[in-house]
Structure formats: structure tokens, C-alpha cells
Design a protein around this motif. Structure first.
Motif, short mmCIF file in Angstrom:
data_model
loop_
_atom_site.label_atom_id
_atom_site.label_comp_id
_atom_site.label_asym_id
_atom_site.label_seq_id
_atom_site.Cartn_x
_atom_site.Cartn_y
_atom_site.Cartn_z
N PRO A 1 1.79 0.53 4.60
CA PRO A 1 2.23 2.17 5.59
C PRO A 1 3.66 2.23 6.15
CG PRO A 1 0.39 1.43 6.81
CD PRO A 1 0.22 0.07 5.96
N VAL B 1 0.06 7.84 3.32
CA VAL B 1 -0.14 6.81 3.51
C VAL B 1 -1.13 5.91 4.16
CG1 VAL B 1 0.51 6.60 6.41
CG2 VAL B 1 1.99 8.06 5.49
N LEU C 1 -1.44 3.38 0.79
CA LEU C 1 -0.63 2.11 1.22
C LEU C 1 -0.68 0.75 1.67
CD1 LEU C 1 2.72 4.00 1.58
CD2 LEU C 1 1.92 3.31 -0.49
#
Length: 410
Positions: A132, A126, A129
Motif C-alpha cells: 500500500p 490502498v 494494493l
């Protein structure tokens, strides 16, 4: 009639359970330990950096860019960490499918380690990213991307976390004294194990399959069409090496929780696990040799990257393989632990080579993780260790389960 008694009893039980949980959350043991003194400042700095990452953006704390979108958090915490969590599916297969009961005493701690690893490495995913919140897309149906390998890996991660939670849940039921729940959850264990083993073999190789799309970006010595198979095979001895290493640490730190019988049995377990690691590494090295011969990359060996490749193959695969073989023959715990540590370093090196070091090796500007990425990566591991320690100290993981639970089939 005495109808008011039942609600009152339930209320008292609820209050008792709440009081028990609050008491369990209280710290135990000494606070001024070397591990605490080192880890707490790092965790505090890491948490502050995570806040900055989510408020200021990914570029505020990391050096990843459009050319190198996968940084340290994916390469180290996810791609490397998942390999070390492979001990869970290997041991559950040995114990529950092959019925080798002598490893039963270390199954729970291995499954716990695997469960926490997947939870925290999903968290690392996460962090890495750019958006996220899009991590839920494969689950909720917003741009499913069903043709992508990442779609499969995402679902495998989610389902395997659930499977491992079910596998570990009898220990939670024993901790809470929930006998009826324990009976139900224990009945689900075998199904969860079979499901989890299937998922593990798929996503361990699936992580390798992600790199099949980067044939022009990864150095030829590390890229080949058999990366998925190599990732799967390496996860076997990587996971078992972590079991040996973690077991030696746990035996010292949680000495009082391990019975004398299990302490003696662990020595025999290490010897057997060393033999499995040795054969697994032989198979891996043999496959690497066949891939190298087929690729005809002899000219690349006499380069800086070629020397680096030879160091990985000889120093961190062939050497620990020989040590594992010798340790299993001589029953040497010291050699097994040394081999396990070298193997762990070798797996880290291999996965970082594939995902970072040998990725865009010829680029004018190479990716180098920022100090903030390093601190956050270490923070993720330290928080995982803190929670692991908390669970071990309170739940029947290393010690014997209560008497009422021993008659339940696991």
C-alpha cells in the motif's frame, strides 16, 4: 497604547473556535435508530478486518491472487463507486457552465457526496494494493510509470479530490463563520469546477482504458476498444441516478433542513434529470448495439454468458431507460426513483462484469470474494454515510446559507 488587547482578543477567538469545534463533534439526535444498530456492528467488524489486513497481509482477508489481482474492493468500491460519483461533474457543468440555476440547491450535496466517494474509494484502493505504501510512487517520483494509464488515473484522483474540496470549501467557511476565507474560496469555485470537469471526463474514461490491456482475459461480450467511451457515457446517467436516489433519501431524513421552496423545486429537478438519464442511456445502448454488430458475436448470445449479457442490456439499461422516458413525460416521481434504483443496480452489475465476473470467465478456478472482503467493502460505504450525515447535520449543505454569504458569488 493598548498593545496587549489584540493578542488577548486573538486568544479568545482561538478558544471560542476550539470550543465550537469540540461542541460540533458531539453526537446529535437519537442513537438507537435502525441504521445505527445495523451499521455500528458491521463497522466495528470491518475495522478489525482492516487491522488484520495491514498486520497479516492482503491474503489474510481476501481471495485475490496472481491470476486475479483485482478483487471486490477495486471492482466495487473503486471502479463502480467512481461512476456513481459522476453526478458531481455533471451537475457542476450544468449549473456553473450552462448557467441552469434551478439545480443550484442540490450542487453542494452532490459535490459533498462526490468528494467523500473519492476519498473513501482511494482508501479502498490502498487496501487492495499488495504494497500500500507504493500508492505515493506516482506523486513523489519513485518509479513514476508515466506511460501507464494508472499513472494518469492516480494523478486525476488526487487533483480531482483537491478540486472538489475547493468547490465545497465555501460551505465549510460558512459553517465556521469565516467571511474573508469565504470570499476568497468562492472566487476559486469556477476555476475548480472547470478543472474538475476536465479531470472527470479523463479519469472516468481512464478507468475503462485500464481494461484495454486485458483483451484476452475479459469475455468478448464485455471487451471492446470503446470501453473508455462507454465508461464515460455510463458515468453520466449513473451519477444522476445516484443524485435522484440520494435526493429522495435526504428529503426524508433531512426534511427539516430543506426549505419548502427547494422541496417543491426538487420535483421539477427529478423530472429534468430523468430526461437526461433517458437520453444518456439511449446513447449508451446505441453504442453497445454498434459495438456488438461490429464484433459479430451472435453465436455467443446462446450461451450462459450471453444470457447474462442480455439481462444486463435489456433488464438494466433498456428497461430503466423506458421508465425514465415515461417518468419525464408523466412527471412521475415514483417511476423516476424506481428507474434510478434499477439503473444503480445495472451499473454495479456492468462494472462487476467487466472487472470480476467476465474477467477470466473461463478459468478453472474462479475468483469469489471472501466474506471478509464483503464486510470491508460495506464498511467503507457505511463510514462514508456516517460522515456524510455528520456534515449535512452541521454545515449549510441542504439548508440556506447565512445571510452574509448570499451576496457572495458562487
Amino acid at each position: 497604547m493598548t498593545s496587549p488587547i489584540y493578542p488577548l482578543t486573538k486568544e479568545k477567538e482561538s478558544q471560542s473556535t476550539w470550543r465550537f469545534l469540540m461542541n460540533e463533534l458531539k453526537p446529535r439526535g437519537k442513537w438507537l435508530t435502525p441504521f445505527n444498530l445495523i451499521s455500528i456492528p458491521i463497522i466495528l467488524v470491518g475495522l478489525a478486518l482492516i487491522v488484520i489486513r495491514f498486520t497479516e497481509g492482503l491474503g489474510a482477508v481476501s481471495n485475490i491472487n496472481q491470476e486475479v489481482p483485482w478483487g471486490l474492493w477495486k471492482g466495487f468500491n473503486v471502479v463502480t463507486g467512481v461512476a456513481f460519483a459522476g453526478g458531481a461533474y455533471v451537475l457542476t457543468f450544468i449549473v456553473y457552465i450552462l448557467k441552469v440555476d434551478k439545480y443550484h440547491s442540490i450542487v453542494r450535496v452532490t459535490v459533498l457526496n462526490g468528494f467523500l466517494a473519492y476519498m473513501f474509494y482511494a482508501g479502498a484502493l490502498v487496501l487492495d494494493l499488495g504494497k500500500p505504501w507504493n500508492i505515493f510512487n506516482p506523486i513523489i517520483g519513485n518509479n513514476f510509470g508515466a506511460s501507464s494509464v494508472l499513472f494518469l488515473v492516480a494523478w486525476h484522483f488526487l487533483l480531482y479530490i483537491i478540486a472538489q474540496l475547493i468547490e465545497f470549501s465555501p460551505a465549510v467557511a460558512e459553517w465556521l463563520g469565516a467571511r474573508r476565507a469565504h470570499k476568497i474560496l468562492s472566487g476559486l469555485t469556477l476555476g475548480a469546477v472547470i478543472f474538475g470537469i476536465t479531470l472527470s471526463t479523463l479519469h472516468q474514461s481512464g478507468l475503462g482504458a485500464l481494461f484495454l490491456m486485458a483483451s484476452e482475459k475479459i469475455h468478448p461480450l464485455w471487451y471492446n476498444e470503446f470501453i473508455p467511451l462507454l465508461f464515460l457515457v455510463s458515468s453520466v446517467f449513473a451519477g444522476l441516478s445516484m443524485v435522484i436516489f440520494e435526493g429522495s433519501i435526504s428529503q426524508r431524513v433531512f426534511f427539516r433542513k430543506i426549505s419548502e421552496k427547494n422541496r417543491k423545486a426538487r420535483n421539477s429537478m427529478v423530472q429534468s434529470l430523468s430526461k437526461i438519464c433517458a437520453f444518456g442511456m439511449f446513447a449508451y445502448l446505441f453504442m453497445q448495439f454498434l459495438v456488438f454488430i461490429h464484433g459479430q458475436h451472435w453465436d455467443l448470445l446462446n450461451t450462459s454468458m450471453g444470457y447474462w449479457f442480455l439481462l444486463e442490456m435489456i433488464g438494466f439499461v433498456a428497461l430503466p431507460m423506458a421508465l425514465f422516458f415515461y417518468a419525464s413525460r408523466t412527471s412521475s416521481l415514483v417511476l423516476s426513483r424506481v428507474a434510478a434504483v434499477i439503473t444503480i443496480v445495472g451499473i454495479i452489475l456492468n462494472r462487476l462484469n467487466v472487472s470480476i465476473i467476465a474477467f477470466r470467465w473461463d478459468a478453472a478456478v474462479r475468483y469469489v470474494p471472501s466474506w471478509m472482503e464483503v464486510v470491508v467493502a460495506i464498511t467503507i460505504i457505511l463510514v462514508q454515510i456516517w460522515i456524510f450525515r455528520w456534515v449535512i447535520s452541521r454545515m449549510p449543505v441542504l439548508d440556506e446559507p447565512p445571510k452574509w454569504a448570499k451576496n457572495t458569488n458562487h
